[in-house]
Each structure stands twice: as C-alpha cells, then as structure tokens.
Design an enzyme around this catalytic site. Structure first.
Site, PDB file in Angstrom:
ATOM      1  N   ARG A  69       4.999   7.329  14.146  1.00 27.48           N
ATOM      2  CA  ARG A  69       4.986   8.375  13.120  1.00 27.48           C
ATOM      3  C   ARG A  69       4.409   9.671  13.673  1.00 27.48           C
ATOM      4  NH1 ARG A  69       1.387   4.586   9.360  1.00 27.48           N
ATOM      5  NH2 ARG A  69      -0.676   5.240   9.963  1.00 27.48           N
TER       6      ARG A  69
ATOM      7  N   ARG B 104       0.902   5.997  17.379  1.00 25.38           N
ATOM      8  CA  ARG B 104       0.312   6.809  16.317  1.00 25.38           C
ATOM      9  C   ARG B 104      -0.021   8.183  16.891  1.00 25.38           C
ATOM     10  NH1 ARG B 104       1.810   2.876  13.998  1.00 25.38           N
ATOM     11  NH2 ARG B 104       0.706   1.600  12.452  1.00 25.38           N
TER      12      ARG B 104
ATOM     13  N   TYR C 245       0.839  -1.204   0.000  1.00 25.50           N
ATOM     14  CA  TYR C 245       0.000   0.000   0.000  1.00 25.50           C
ATOM     15  C   TYR C 245       0.876   1.257   0.000  1.00 25.50           C
ATOM     16  CZ  TYR C 245      -2.950   3.615   2.164  1.00 25.50           C
ATOM     17  OH  TYR C 245      -3.603   4.779   2.474  1.00 25.50           O
TER      18      TYR C 245
ATOM     19  N   ASP D 260       4.630  -3.511  10.866  1.00 23.21           N
ATOM     20  CA  ASP D 260       3.954  -2.302  11.336  1.00 23.21           C
ATOM     21  C   ASP D 260       4.866  -1.082  11.276  1.00 23.21           C
ATOM     22  OD1 ASP D 260       1.913  -0.778  12.289  1.00 23.21           O
ATOM     23  OD2 ASP D 260       1.703  -1.836  14.203  1.00 23.21           O
TER      24      ASP D 260
ATOM     25  N   TYR E 217      -3.682 -10.331  11.392  1.00 26.24           N
ATOM     26  CA  TYR E 217      -3.635  -9.862   9.999  1.00 26.24           C
ATOM     27  C   TYR E 217      -3.201 -10.931   9.008  1.00 26.24           C
ATOM     28  CZ  TYR E 217      -3.849  -4.966  11.636  1.00 26.24           C
ATOM     29  OH  TYR E 217      -4.222  -3.766  12.199  1.00 26.24           O
TER      30      TYR E 217
ATOM     31  N   VAL F 225      -2.632  -5.668  18.885  1.00 26.59           N
ATOM     32  CA  VAL F 225      -1.744  -6.415  18.002  1.00 26.59           C
ATOM     33  C   VAL F 225      -0.314  -6.325  18.554  1.00 26.59           C
ATOM     34  CG1 VAL F 225      -0.817  -6.544  15.663  1.00 26.59           C
ATOM     35  CG2 VAL F 225      -3.241  -6.024  16.015  1.00 26.59           C
TER      36      VAL F 225
HETATM   37  C1  UGA Z   1      -3.700   2.967   8.365  1.00 27.36           C
HETATM   38  C2  UGA Z   1      -3.458   3.075   6.862  1.00 27.36           C
HETATM   39  O1  UGA Z   1      -2.565   2.128   6.416  1.00 27.36           O
HETATM   40  C3  UGA Z   1      -2.973   4.412   6.476  1.00 27.36           C
HETATM   41  O2  UGA Z   1      -2.926   4.571   5.109  1.00 27.36           O
HETATM   42  C4  UGA Z   1      -3.865   5.457   6.958  1.00 27.36           C
HETATM   43  O3  UGA Z   1      -3.370   6.693   6.536  1.00 27.36           O
HETATM   44  C5  UGA Z   1      -3.889   5.374   8.424  1.00 27.36           C
HETATM   45  O4  UGA Z   1      -4.413   4.089   8.820  1.00 27.36           O
HETATM   46  C6  UGA Z   1      -4.720   6.463   8.956  1.00 27.36           C
HETATM   47  O5  UGA Z   1      -5.782   6.235   9.536  1.00 27.36           O
HETATM   48  O6  UGA Z   1      -4.322   7.612   8.722  1.00 27.36           O
HETATM   49  P1  UGA Z   1      -2.482   2.302  10.587  1.00 27.36           P
HETATM   50  O7  UGA Z   1      -2.196   3.482  11.445  1.00 27.36           O
HETATM   51  O8  UGA Z   1      -1.539   1.155  10.747  1.00 27.36           O
HETATM   52  O9  UGA Z   1      -2.511   2.781   9.071  1.00 27.36           O
HETATM   53  O10 UGA Z   1      -3.980   1.800  10.845  1.00 27.36           O
HETATM   54  P2  UGA Z   1      -4.785   1.073  11.996  1.00 27.36           P
HETATM   55  O11 UGA Z   1      -5.433  -0.111  11.388  1.00 27.36           O
HETATM   56  O12 UGA Z   1      -5.683   2.074  12.618  1.00 27.36           O
HETATM   57  O13 UGA Z   1      -3.713   0.534  13.044  1.00 27.36           O
HETATM   58  C7  UGA Z   1      -3.076   1.332  14.009  1.00 27.36           C
HETATM   59  C8  UGA Z   1      -2.338   0.433  14.964  1.00 27.36           C
HETATM   60  O14 UGA Z   1      -3.301  -0.284  15.772  1.00 27.36           O
HETATM   61  C9  UGA Z   1      -1.469  -0.649  14.344  1.00 27.36           C
HETATM   62  O15 UGA Z   1      -0.313  -0.799  15.148  1.00 27.36           O
HETATM   63  C10 UGA Z   1      -2.320  -1.913  14.440  1.00 27.36           C
HETATM   64  O16 UGA Z   1      -1.547  -3.095  14.496  1.00 27.36           O
HETATM   65  C11 UGA Z   1      -3.032  -1.664  15.747  1.00 27.36           C
HETATM   66  N1  UGA Z   1      -4.343  -2.352  15.933  1.00 27.36           N
HETATM   67  C12 UGA Z   1      -5.318  -2.257  14.998  1.00 27.36           C
HETATM   68  C13 UGA Z   1      -4.574  -3.053  17.129  1.00 27.36           C
HETATM   69  O17 UGA Z   1      -3.690  -3.172  18.006  1.00 27.36           O
HETATM   70  N2  UGA Z   1      -5.805  -3.630  17.314  1.00 27.36           N
HETATM   71  C14 UGA Z   1      -6.796  -3.549  16.405  1.00 27.36           C
HETATM   72  O18 UGA Z   1      -7.897  -4.094  16.668  1.00 27.36           O
HETATM   73  C15 UGA Z   1      -6.559  -2.839  15.208  1.00 27.36           C
END
Ligand code: UGA
Length: 359
Positions: free
Chosen positions: A311, A230, A157, A307, A301, A223
């Site tokens: 950021r 974030r 992605y 991961d 996943y 996870v």
């Molecule tokens: C995602 C997309 O890949 C990006 O393109 C997008 O810009 C971004 O979301 C965003 O919302 O701006 P990510 O931050 O990894 O990136 O998205 P999430 O699925 O929200 O995951 C955030 C973190 O939470 C990750 O570390 C993931 O492993 C974790 N997570 C997610 C959990 O621990 N439990 C869950 O149930 C879901």
C-alpha cells in the site's frame, strides 16, 4: 479529542498544546502516554468510555472540532476478537457521527489505509511487486477497495472502518456534516503500541513486535517470510499533516485524505534487517544475537488472517489542498522510534520496569 491517550493522540495533543492557543478536552480510558501533559492549563482530561454517549454529547455541543481517534487497530485483534473489532470501529462510533451532524460540530475522523485492502494486481496474480505506480498507488477518490472473503476475518476491521467512512460521507451529503476523513499509512514513532507483558497484553503492530524481540533478546518473526510491503510514516510528519488539516477547514471539508510517505516503502523482511542494524548502532552495548525467523500467518495470528500486499499512498490530494508533503526518510523515522522505545522500556534490559514510563 476522543482517544487522546493513544499513540497518535499523544503526539497530536503535544503539538497542539505547544504550537496553538487552542483549548483541548481529551477523552480516553487510559492516560499513561499523556501523563506529562495532564497539568497543562489548556488541556482537560476526562476518563470516559466511548459508549457513554450522554457524557460525550456536551463536549460535541461545546466544541468546534471533534477529533475521533479511538480504534481497535492491531491486526492480531481482527482474528481473535472480531466482534469487538466491529463494535469498536463502527457501532460505538456511529451515534457520535449523528451528534456531530445534529450539533454542527466539525468532525475530523481517523480511518485507515487498510480500507484499500489488497492491490488489484495482488488479487489477480498474487504479486504486486513489479507493476508501475499507476497500478499500485492508492488514491482516495479513485482506487477500488478490495477485500477478501467473509471467513477471512482480517477484513472485518477494514470493512467496519469503510462503513463508517460511508456513513460520514452520507451524513455530509444528506445532512450537511462538516467532516474530513484521514487515512493513515503506518505511522511510526515513540510511544507506539505497547510491549507485551509490560504495558499491554497481546500482539502489537510490527514495530513494537520487533522492539519487543530486540529488548528481550528473542528472534524477530517475519509473518510468511515478510514479503508484504508497507510505507512507514514518521509521526512528526503525520502530525504536521494533521495540523494542516485542522487549520485548513474550508479546503478539506468533505474530503478523504491519505497521510503517508510513498518514498518510505519497504518489505517487512527489509524492515527487520534495517531495525536490527539501527538498533545495533543505537545500543552497541547490547551484544546479544538478533536473529530473524519466519513464521506462518496461521501460527502467528490464527485462522482468518490475510494480509494487505502493498500500500503506497498517492499524496497529491493532501499536497494540493494543504501544501503538505512528507519530509522524514525511513532511517530517520526508525531511529527516532527505536530510540524512544529503548529509552522508554530499558535501562537494564534484563530488568524491564513493571510500569515503564511513557516518556
Ligand atoms: C495495521 C492496522 O490494521 C491498520 O489499521 C493501521 O492503519 C496500520 O497498522 C498502521 O499502522 O497504519 P498493518 O500494516 O498490517 O495494519 O499492521 P502491522 O501489524 O504493523 O503489520 C505490518 C506487516 O508486518 C504485516 O505484513 C504483518 O504480517 C507483518 N508482521 C507483523 C510481521 O512480519 N512480524 C510481526 O512480528 C508483526
């Protein structure tokens, strides 16, 4: 506006119609999140797929700005349907870049903070937690974009998004395309994603995952322990920033801009605790337990997931060019998002509506 029916599109559209006199043609395959705007006299909605370029070209020819929001952007998809992810985030959009250039239409394209990948420190020693801001702040024109190996399909992605950024940049340099690229950092708010089994299928992003658990009385899942971090950005702040970009054409032309809130950084484990506490405040009548458990990334996943460790956006550029700074703190942003989810999906939690209203 391509992708006007998504989370960001729905909020941006609402604001444009409220605060400007602009006319918007919106294109999407789903209008449930914007049903309440469909009758607005300055908005026309068209059900068109982004592959139907011949239907989109007349809009590009006749518009001042193309806002490009369509994406497959839920990480669960990166490992489950990696080809679709590359197609939807690069191949299907590439021709539209060319048409914008040919027909002189300004392009405001939504990329992702994910193009930064992992931090340098995270790659070097697996831990970016204790370094100073100069090590982890992500700056649009200086920070290297660091991704994992090809078999780690999570990065498909980010790679597709990065290639589209490079394509847009090249069209700007070689053919004079007027563009701005936006890198969103975890926008959150009402209407984000979906609740599986109610208004979507699969695994949404973390906010909707946690709300799904709270609404159904199941454990929130971290996870790999939720150690990664974030910076969450309130959708209202994000829309303020986007409006400034739309209004500051000259200053932001040919620029890539982070939109995020560096002050709202939290680990995902910390986020889970915060969301549980705020949910308890917002919905004291729900007396069920809210457990938090850890799951492995592989179980959650599937194979190929890696991961982004940390950021944090450097927002000095957007501030300098447009005067935008984020204002909404994490608690306030989460409260609004959680309230939106509770209002949208519940009533009686045991009896979730089949097609929950979008508002
Ligand atoms: C995602 C997309 O890949 C990006 O393109 C997008 O810009 C971004 O979301 C965003 O919302 O701006 P990510 O931050 O990894 O990136 O998205 P999430 O699925 O929200 O995951 C955030 C973190 O939470 C990750 O570390 C993931 O492993 C974790 N997570 C997610 C959990 O621990 N439990 C869950 O149930 C879901």
């Amino acid at each position: 506006m391509l992708g006007c029916g998504g989370f960001v599109g729905s909020h941006l559209l609402e604001r444009i119609l409220k605060d400007t006199d602009w006319h918007v043609d919106g294109i999407d395959i789903d209008s449930r999140k914007i049903d309440f705007l469909l009758d607005h006299d300055r908005f026309n909605f068209y059900t068109i797929d982004i592959t139907e370029h011949e239907k989109i070209i007349p809009f590009i020819r006749g518009s001042d700005i193309l806002i490009s929001l369509t994406a497959l952007c839920n990480p669960a998809l990166y490992t489950s349907v990696p080809i679709e992810v590359i197609e939807n985030n690069y191949i299907k959009l590439y021709p539209l870049i060319r048409y914008c250039s040919e027909y002189g239409c300004r392009l405001v394209h939504f990329s992702t903070s994910e193009v930064y990948g992992r931090t340098r420190q995270g790659i070097l020693d697996g831990n970016s937690g204790d370094t100073g801001p100069e090590q982890y702040l992500l700056a649009e024109d200086a920070t290297p974009l660091i991704m994992g190996p090809v078999h780690a399909q999570r990065w498909n992605y980010a790679c597709a998004k990065q290639l589209l950024e490079r394509t847009i940049f090249a069209y700007g340099r070689e053919r004079g395309l007027d563009y701005t690229i936006i890198r969103p950092f975890n926008f959150i708010g009402p209407r984000m994603d979906f609740i599986p089994g109610i208004d979507g299928e699969g695994v949404p992003r973390v906010l909707a995952c946690f709300m799904d658990s709270l609404l159904h009385g199941t454990p929130l899942r971290l996870v790999d322990g939720g150690k990664n971090r974030r910076c969450f950005t309130a959708i209202d702040d994000a829309v303020d920033a986007i409006m400034r970009i739309l209004e500051h054409n000259y200053a932001v032309s040919g620029q890539i801009l982070n939109i995020g809130n560096p002050d709202n950084e939290i680990t995902i484990a910390g986020l889970a605790e915060k969301i549980v506490a705020l949910y308890r405040e917002i919905r004291p009548e729900d007396g069920r337990e809210c457990n938090i458990v850890t799951v492995s990334a592989r179980d959650f996943y599937g194979e190929g997931y890696e991961d982004c460790d940390r950021r944090v956006p450097d927002c000095t550029k957007i501030d300098a060019l447009t005067g935008w700074r984020p204002k909404v703190g994490l608690d306030e942003a989460l409260k609004k998002a959680i309230t939106g989810f509770v209002f949208q999906y519940s009533g009686s939690v045991e009896n979730l509506p089949e097609n929950a209203p979008s508002r």
